[in-house]
Design an enzyme around this catalytic site. Structure first.
Site, PDB file in Angstrom:
ATOM      1  CE  LYS A  27      -3.870   1.934   2.705  1.00  7.61           C
ATOM      2  NZ  LYS A  27      -4.708   1.712   3.912  1.00  7.61           N
TER       3      LYS A  27
ATOM      4  CB  SER B 126      -7.863   3.571   2.786  1.00  6.95           C
ATOM      5  OG  SER B 126      -7.057   3.023   3.810  1.00  6.95           O
TER       6      SER B 126
ATOM      7  CB  SER C  26      -7.983   0.920   5.993  1.00  2.93           C
ATOM      8  OG  SER C  26      -8.598   2.169   6.167  1.00  2.93           O
TER       9      SER C  26
END
Length: 519
Positions: free
Chosen positions: A102, A177, A201
């Site tokens: 990420k 996210s 997330s």
């Protein structure tokens, strides 16, 4: 007047007066002159600090291709912000694995943007500790994955570089996210990925895209090198196509780190051994959390898919019993009471913060500080909203509600402790919703409200960020053609229970199909 050191700027008279006003100090001209002299005299401390060098961290694994931003032909779902190549050790438990990271987790020599134009061009000089550990284990990092800007939002649409589309239907979003990481796994672009989880997330996009998302006990995996929001609820964890692969990654990245004040002394357990299918569901007691169901806002078919999966577990030998944790229904209220002020304060503290020990990322602090002052208007509405609301609550309510919420976390944890007295794990839908539909034209208010948690999107995930309990989301079926995740939660440092429960769920009805259909 005291002579200033050459490299350190000191406050001027008007600057000091403005600071005094901000601190509610009514200084006379004479007092102002005295404090100006004292402040200028203190600058020698900072000049000397400039001359002293902190301990350096060795960068291992020198073969690094910083890569490039792929176009829509190569990346139609917009899962990747950079395709790169960083090769790890020659062998190890992750040898042969391609890993996505990420893009709020540092990979040395590879641009890290946090999906924000504000940070575009920033290149970390050191690997995050979790990244260092997967490289030591033989993995190769092949992409930095798209996310919602600054990891704020669970929709999957708030990246400055465009929304992340769902691999099962590109007219829908991936969730966030950590949406790019989930998509990269489901499409087979990477074998496993590292995500972060502050309110769900990594578990939310795992549920919405059909892969496994594993949030470990708070502090089990070092957060060093990942971009922070709040010391008491930041988590790094693995995402994968199977529980066994997630367990393998967790076994590699878990363990103490003296640079991270979140970390205790817990060493990784034998998580991969717990994935042995021979254990099955027998002797597994699952507490079906009453407050985790029946929100009244769930999408059709989500709870039915979860209930069917639990019935399959029972048929395979698991014991199901209903349990209760009354404050769970207000868990998001408690979480937001803490998180909004924490995140606003963290960003105002240049994204690094104060008041704790461990390592401080000086290069990121400098980059964030400069970017925040010159390009704050370019932040997403979700980020601006938290900055404004958090500052207001701190300045006008003096942190009263933040303190109340922090104290309520103890009550929330006590409710879960009571529920765990008679069961091995808790079970509930990861989220009551399936993936959001991609809508091209939304107002600023609509975007922020949707990202904040339409109809309780984080009602089952955020509470466990606040209490630090480990949780895993495992695919359990579909609702109207979109994936659904079932979440198991265990007591602190009992990740092996989650691995066993998740593996049992995969075995009873082949719930890895959500990955296989796309890959």
């Amino acid at each position: 007047m005291t002579e200033l050191p050459p490299n350190v700027s000191a406050p001027g008279r008007e600057q000091l007066r403005e600071l005094a006003d901000d601190l509610h100090l009514d200084l006379s001209d004479e007092e102002l002159d005295d404090y100006l002299e004292l402040a200028r005299g203190s600058m020698g401390v900072y000049e000397r600090l400039d001359e002293l060098q902190p301990p350096s961290r060795e960068r291992r694994h020198g073969s690094r291709d910083p890569g490039y931003r792929p176009g829509p032909d190569e990346d139609p779902l917009n899962a990747h912000l950079r395709l790169c190549r960083v090769e790890g050790a020659d062998d190890g438990p992750l040898a042969g694995y391609d890993v996505g990271v990420k893009d709020n987790v540092a990979v040395a020599g590879v641009e890290m943007t946090c999906a924000s134009k504000v940070l575009e061009g920033y290149v970390p000089s050191h690997d995050a500790i979790a990244v260092e550990r997967v490289l030591d284990a033989g993995a190769t990092i092949t992409s930095k994955n798209n996310l919602d800007e600054m990891a704020v939002s669970g929709s999957g649409e708030m990246s400055a570089f465009g929304p992340v589309r769902n691999p099962h239907d590109p007219d829908y979003l991936a969730g966030g996210s950590s949406g790019g990481s989930a998509v990269a796994i489901v499409t087979g672009d990477v074998d496993v990925a590292l995500g972060t989880d502050q309110a769900g997330s990594l578990r939310l996009p795992a549920a919405m895209c059909g892969c496994v998302g594993f949030k470990p006990t708070h502090g089990l995996v070092p957060y060093t090198g990942a971009v922070q929001q709040g010391h008491s609820w930041d988590h790094v964890g693995p995402m994968a196509a199977s529980v066994e692969d997630a367990a393998r990654v967790l076994e590699v990245i878990a363990g103490p780190d003296p640079l991270d004040p979140r970390c205790g002394t817990a060493e990784p357990d034998a998580y991969t051994a717990a994935a042995d299918g021979a254990a099955g569901a027998e002797d597994l007691t699952v507490g079906v959390l009453a407050e985790g169901f029946g929100s009244g806002h769930e999408d059709p078919g989500v709870e039915e898919a979860c209930e069917a999966a639990l019935d399959d577990l029972a048929d395979a030998g698991a014991t199901l019993t209903e349990v209760s944790a009354p404050l769970h229904e207000d868990g998001t209220v408690v979480g937001l009471g803490v998180q909004v002020e924490d995140a606003a304060a963290m960003w105002q503290s240049e994204g690094v913060g104060h008041f704790v020990g461990g390592g401080y990322d000086e290069s990121f602090r400098a980059a964030f500080a400069a970017a925040r002052r010159s390009r704050a208007d370019d932040f997403a509405p979700t980020v601006k909203n938290i900055m404004l609301t958090g500052a207001f609550m701190r300045d006008h309510h003096h942190g009263r509600y933040h303190a109340r919420a922090q104290n309520l976390v103890r009550r929330l944890a006590a409710d879960y402790a009571d529920a765990f007295e008679t069961v091995d794990v808790l079970a509930m839908p990861t989220t009551p919703l399936t993936a959001f539909e991609l809508v091209e034209e939304l107002s600023r208010v609509e975007i922020v409200r949707r990202s904040q948690g339409k109809a309780g999107r984080t009602r089952n995930t955020m509470p466990f960020n606040m209490t630090g309990h480990p949780a895993i989301s495992v695919p359990c079926g579909t609702a109207e053609g979109l994936p659904v995740g079932l979440m198991f939660v265990a007591p602190h440092h009992e990740e092996t229970r989650l691995v066993r429960a998740g593996t049992a769920l995969e075995a009873v009805a082949g719930y890895e199909a959500a990955v296989e259909e796309v890959a």
